[in-house]
Motif scaffolding. Structure first.
Motif, PDB file in Angstrom:
ATOM      1  N   LEU A   1     105.506  12.930 -69.571  1.00  0.00           N
ATOM      2  CA  LEU A   1     104.977  11.832 -70.382  1.00  0.00           C
ATOM      3  C   LEU A   1     106.066  10.824 -70.746  1.00  0.00           C
ATOM      4  O   LEU A   1     105.806   9.617 -70.797  1.00  0.00           O
ATOM      5  CB  LEU A   1     104.309  12.387 -71.635  1.00  0.00           C
ATOM      6  N   ALA A   2     107.275  11.309 -70.983  1.00  0.00           N
ATOM      7  CA  ALA A   2     108.379  10.401 -71.299  1.00  0.00           C
ATOM      8  C   ALA A   2     108.723   9.515 -70.108  1.00  0.00           C
ATOM      9  O   ALA A   2     108.950   8.307 -70.266  1.00  0.00           O
ATOM     10  CB  ALA A   2     109.603  11.205 -71.730  1.00  0.00           C
ATOM     11  N   VAL A   3     108.747  10.080 -68.919  1.00  0.00           N
ATOM     12  CA  VAL A   3     109.045   9.286 -67.723  1.00  0.00           C
ATOM     13  C   VAL A   3     107.943   8.256 -67.488  1.00  0.00           C
ATOM     14  O   VAL A   3     108.224   7.080 -67.198  1.00  0.00           O
ATOM     15  CB  VAL A   3     109.236  10.204 -66.500  1.00  0.00           C
ATOM     16  N   LEU A   4     106.699   8.674 -67.624  1.00  0.00           N
ATOM     17  CA  LEU A   4     105.593   7.729 -67.462  1.00  0.00           C
ATOM     18  C   LEU A   4     105.661   6.615 -68.507  1.00  0.00           C
ATOM     19  O   LEU A   4     105.397   5.446 -68.210  1.00  0.00           O
ATOM     20  CB  LEU A   4     104.255   8.464 -67.551  1.00  0.00           C
ATOM     21  N   TRP A   5     106.020   6.976 -69.719  1.00  0.00           N
ATOM     22  CA  TRP A   5     106.134   5.987 -70.796  1.00  0.00           C
ATOM     23  C   TRP A   5     107.192   4.940 -70.469  1.00  0.00           C
ATOM     24  O   TRP A   5     106.981   3.750 -70.680  1.00  0.00           O
ATOM     25  CB  TRP A   5     106.463   6.683 -72.113  1.00  0.00           C
ATOM     26  N   CYS A   6     108.328   5.389 -69.944  1.00  0.00           N
ATOM     27  CA  CYS A   6     109.432   4.460 -69.672  1.00  0.00           C
ATOM     28  C   CYS A   6     109.051   3.380 -68.670  1.00  0.00           C
ATOM     29  O   CYS A   6     109.501   2.242 -68.777  1.00  0.00           O
ATOM     30  CB  CYS A   6     110.645   5.222 -69.153  1.00  0.00           C
ATOM     31  N   PHE A   7     108.234   3.716 -67.705  1.00  0.00           N
ATOM     32  CA  PHE A   7     107.881   2.735 -66.695  1.00  0.00           C
ATOM     33  C   PHE A   7     106.545   2.050 -66.973  1.00  0.00           C
ATOM     34  O   PHE A   7     106.148   1.151 -66.233  1.00  0.00           O
ATOM     35  CB  PHE A   7     107.900   3.379 -65.310  1.00  0.00           C
ATOM     36  N   ALA A   8     105.873   2.437 -68.042  1.00  0.00           N
ATOM     37  CA  ALA A   8     104.635   1.761 -68.431  1.00  0.00           C
ATOM     38  C   ALA A   8     104.881   0.687 -69.483  1.00  0.00           C
ATOM     39  O   ALA A   8     104.011  -0.158 -69.712  1.00  0.00           O
ATOM     40  CB  ALA A   8     103.631   2.779 -68.955  1.00  0.00           C
ATOM     41  N   CYS A   9     106.047   0.696 -70.116  1.00  0.00           N
ATOM     42  CA  CYS A   9     106.355  -0.272 -71.170  1.00  0.00           C
ATOM     43  C   CYS A   9     106.643  -1.651 -70.583  1.00  0.00           C
ATOM     44  O   CYS A   9     107.046  -1.791 -69.439  1.00  0.00           O
ATOM     45  CB  CYS A   9     107.575   0.192 -71.960  1.00  0.00           C
ATOM     46  N   ARG A  10     106.480  -2.650 -71.427  1.00  0.00           N
ATOM     47  CA  ARG A  10     106.770  -4.014 -70.992  1.00  0.00           C
ATOM     48  C   ARG A  10     108.267  -4.283 -70.888  1.00  0.00           C
ATOM     49  O   ARG A  10     108.701  -5.001 -70.001  1.00  0.00           O
ATOM     50  CB  ARG A  10     106.161  -5.019 -71.965  1.00  0.00           C
ATOM     51  N   THR A  11     109.037  -3.719 -71.812  1.00  0.00           N
ATOM     52  CA  THR A  11     110.481  -3.964 -71.807  1.00  0.00           C
ATOM     53  C   THR A  11     111.237  -2.642 -71.867  1.00  0.00           C
ATOM     54  O   THR A  11     110.695  -1.613 -72.274  1.00  0.00           O
ATOM     55  CB  THR A  11     110.900  -4.815 -73.029  1.00  0.00           C
ATOM     56  N   ALA A  12     112.498  -2.708 -71.473  1.00  0.00           N
ATOM     57  CA  ALA A  12     113.342  -1.520 -71.545  1.00  0.00           C
ATOM     58  C   ALA A  12     113.626  -1.146 -72.993  1.00  0.00           C
ATOM     59  O   ALA A  12     113.754   0.036 -73.319  1.00  0.00           O
ATOM     60  CB  ALA A  12     114.643  -1.757 -70.791  1.00  0.00           C
ATOM     61  N   TRP A  13     113.712  -2.133 -73.875  1.00  0.00           N
ATOM     62  CA  TRP A  13     113.935  -1.843 -75.294  1.00  0.00           C
ATOM     63  C   TRP A  13     112.775  -1.046 -75.872  1.00  0.00           C
ATOM     64  O   TRP A  13     112.975  -0.116 -76.656  1.00  0.00           O
ATOM     65  CB  TRP A  13     114.104  -3.140 -76.094  1.00  0.00           C
TER      66      TRP A  13
END
Length: 101
Positions: A63-75
């Motif tokens: 879920l953390a990996v999916l979250w990182c690439f689903a967000c609009r920004t890296a921040w």
């Protein structure tokens, strides 16, 4: 042969590298803390709690990996991993200190 990577701006490349680091490092931190919290808080025998926490950590990492690439920004990806990690660390620390004899 002409490379297509030359047209990609450096800021985009850095954002992707930041998301990868967030997914790898932040995901590991979140998975480890979730495993510790589940181990300390589940009302089952210790060995079963450890196994359950370790198995659940794989789901948290995914879920953390999916979250990182689903967000609009890296921040937003970093913030979305570090805030739950901080909460889990506080829960694990308080559960550990309460359980001390």
């Amino acid at each position: 042969m002409k490379s297509k990577a030359g047209g990609v701006p450096a800021s985009y490349r850095l954002a992707v590298v930041s998301r990868v680091c967030a997914a790898v490092l932040g995901g590991y931190l979140l998975a480890a803390l979730s495993s510790v919290c589940l181990t300390l808080l589940l009302p089952i025998p210790r060995a079963d709690a450890v196994l359950s926490g370790m198995m659940a950590s794989f789901v948290f990492y995914l879920l953390a990996v999916l979250w990182c690439f689903a967000c609009r920004t890296a921040w937003q990806a970093w913030f979305g991993l570090l805030l739950p990690s901080l909460v889990l660390a506080l829960v694990a620390g308080s559960a550990y200190w309460v359980a001390l004899p």
